[in-house]
Design a protein around this motif. Structure first.
Motif, PDB file in Angstrom:
ATOM      1  N   GLY A 189      55.780  31.524  79.867  1.00  0.00           N
ATOM      2  CA  GLY A 189      55.834  30.719  81.076  1.00  0.00           C
ATOM      3  C   GLY A 189      54.663  29.761  81.148  1.00  0.00           C
ATOM      4  N   THR A 248      53.740  33.089  86.989  1.00  0.00           N
ATOM      5  CA  THR A 248      55.058  33.362  86.428  1.00  0.00           C
ATOM      6  C   THR A 248      54.922  33.990  85.053  1.00  0.00           C
ATOM      7  N   ARG A 288      57.265  34.872  81.863  1.00  0.00           N
ATOM      8  CA  ARG A 288      58.599  34.615  81.306  1.00  0.00           C
ATOM      9  C   ARG A 288      58.608  35.040  79.837  1.00  0.00           C
ATOM     10  N   GLU A 310      60.405  36.899  84.862  1.00  0.00           N
ATOM     11  CA  GLU A 310      61.716  36.434  84.402  1.00  0.00           C
ATOM     12  C   GLU A 310      61.897  36.857  82.947  1.00  0.00           C
ATOM     13  N   ARG A 332      65.292  38.547  87.115  1.00  0.00           N
ATOM     14  CA  ARG A 332      64.262  37.750  87.772  1.00  0.00           C
ATOM     15  C   ARG A 332      63.898  38.384  89.109  1.00  0.00           C
TER      16      ARG A 332
END
Length: 467
Positions: free
Chosen positions: A35, A40, A42, A83, A124
């Protein structure tokens, strides 16, 4: 389920000495955050078969996340948005279940939300504040979660807090798993005893190794996060001749540390945090799992002590450390409940053709995905009374929330819970009643079940609808 063993001499187990021991403890792989935005995390997790050499170079097929057994560690912070793209390359449906994390129902990877072979999906969710702790992820698709876990699918997720009172201590993450190998070096299938008792292999591993060696920090103090990621094995942890302080449970730090514990029981699915200090005599000491009688039935081997790992204190010296904080974090008691529920674990036995069969039940019934067993409402304080009327220990878990243990009752004696703590698994001995309090933060379908995954697979599970 039957107590009759289906194993024949053709499928003899590999000797314990077949795996090397006393090698330096391996560092677990970390999952890389791709990310680009602050706050965040990811990444991608792929579940797929993995060939790995174990016994004398014999290749063994595991099922692994990102070709790693155990799976890679996910490190995030309170408040982060997570996520994860999950890709299923297994021959079975699978999912990612975020054990203990308070995430929305449709993102939790629960029993009825599987990803088909060859398919993928994105999970998520945003982590709430005050959820720092040691969690783990594994498959939770109906009927095959136990097999997928014992074949290697499990990983750890650490949620960190920027107000962690123990953040300066050097840490170790120790993931305890179970492995059962045939003499040909392949992962053994479950036999009849495994199906009824839960599976225990001949190997108890730490970070995928047999009896690894830790060289203790020269500073003389460490913080250990320990995860019991096995499908059924209980770990009665003993660490002789050193100071062991309990500082955390499933849901992170306690409010107050508890010092001088002689031992600690860690059931399947439970996590703990400990502070370890150098003993006065130094030397090499073992972390042991002492025998624990949990009421197994059938032709099972006697319980025996297991040396999980060895710790070399030779490079460390006792230090006059600062006392641990008297308050590690603030935990508010949930207070008096508005709703009360009762869940009873029981068993039915029968004999067919000279073979004893055992069926475990929740409130007199086995799991039915078409039936809702209990209902709850968001934001209401509930007290659950969990009663074990069976002849075997059972670790009890509720999805999507955490709870405070209030007290236990056994043989007419009520024992208040000594620690104000957040948990998501609690053990019940035969004849024991445990009372817990909890609040559901979001609506949706949740499961409650025995954390011995073979027993959950076989129906020791119920369905809760939160509205």
């Amino acid at each position: 389920m039957s107590t009759e063993s289906s194993r024949s001499p053709l499928f003899a187990l590999a000797p314990v000495e077949g795996l090397p021991a006393n090698q330096p403890l391996a560092e677990l792989r970390r999952l890389t955050n791709i990310g680009t935005q602050a706050g965040t995390f990811r990444a991608t997790l792929t579940a797929a078969p993995l060939q790995q050499a174990l016994l004398s170079g014999q290749s063994c097929e595991f099922w692994a996340y990102n070709a790693s057994v155990p799976g890679p560690v996910i490190e995030v912070w309170e408040g982060d948005t997570v996520e994860i793209l999950f890709i299923n390359q297994l021959p079975q449906p699978s999912s990612l279940y975020w054990h203990g994390l308070p995430v929305p129902s449709d993102q939790s990877g629960h029993t009825l939300d599987a990803v088909a072979p060859g398919a993928q999906r994105v999970y998520r969710f945003t982590l709430p504040t005050d959820c720092a702790g040691t969690y783990w992820y594994y498959p939770h698709s109906q009927g095959n979660m136990a097999e997928q876990v014992y074949r290697g699918l499990n990983g750890t997720l650490v949620v960190r807090s920027r107000t962690d009172t123990l953040a300066k201590l050097p840490e170790r993450l120790l993931v305890c798993t179970d492995l059962k190998l045939n003499a040909d070096g392949q992962i053994a299938k479950n036999d009849g005893n495994d199906a009824v008792n839960g599976r225990e292999g001949q190997f108890a591993l730490v970070n995928g190794q047999r009896q690894p060696l830790i060289r203790f920090n020269p500073g003389g103090r460490e913080r250990w996060r320990i995860v019991n990621a096995s499908s059924a094995r209980y770990l009665r942890l003993q660490f002789p001749a050193t100071l062991l302080t309990l500082v955390g449970t499933d849901g992170g730090l306690l409010q107050t540390p508890r010092q001088g514990l002689p031992e600690l029981l860690l059931t399947p699915g439970q996590r703990t945090e400990l502070v370890i200090d150098v003993p006065g005599q130094g030397g090499v000491l073992g972390l042991w799992a002492a025998p624990y009688q949990r009421g197994k039935v059938g032709g099972v081997a006697p319980e025996r002590a297991l040396n999980l790992l060895r710790v070399d204190f030779g490079g460390s010296r006792p230090h006059a450390h600062d006392a641990l904080p008297t308050q590690l974090r603030r935990i508010t008691s949930l207070g008096e409940p508005r709703v009360k529920k009762r869940v009873v674990i029981s068993e039915e036995t029968s004999t067919v053709g000279g073979v004893e069969h055992i069926v475990f039940l929740l409130n007199g019934r086995q799991f039915d995905k078409a039936r809702v067993d209990l209902g709850s409402r968001v934001a209401e304080v509930e007290q659950w009374e969990i009663v074990n009327e069976s002849d075997m220990d059972h670790p009890f878990h509720i999805q999507g929330t955490r709870f405070q243990v209030i007290e236990s009752e056994l043989g007419g004696r009520v024992t208040p819970e000594p620690d104000l703590a957040w948990r998501d698994v609690v053990n019940l001995k035969p004849g024991e009643t445990v009372r817990i309090r909890l609040v559901h933060a979001s609506p949706g379908v949740r499961m409650f079940y025995c954390q011995i995954l073979e027993q959950a697979n076989a129906g020791l599970m119920g369905q809760l609808m939160v509205v």
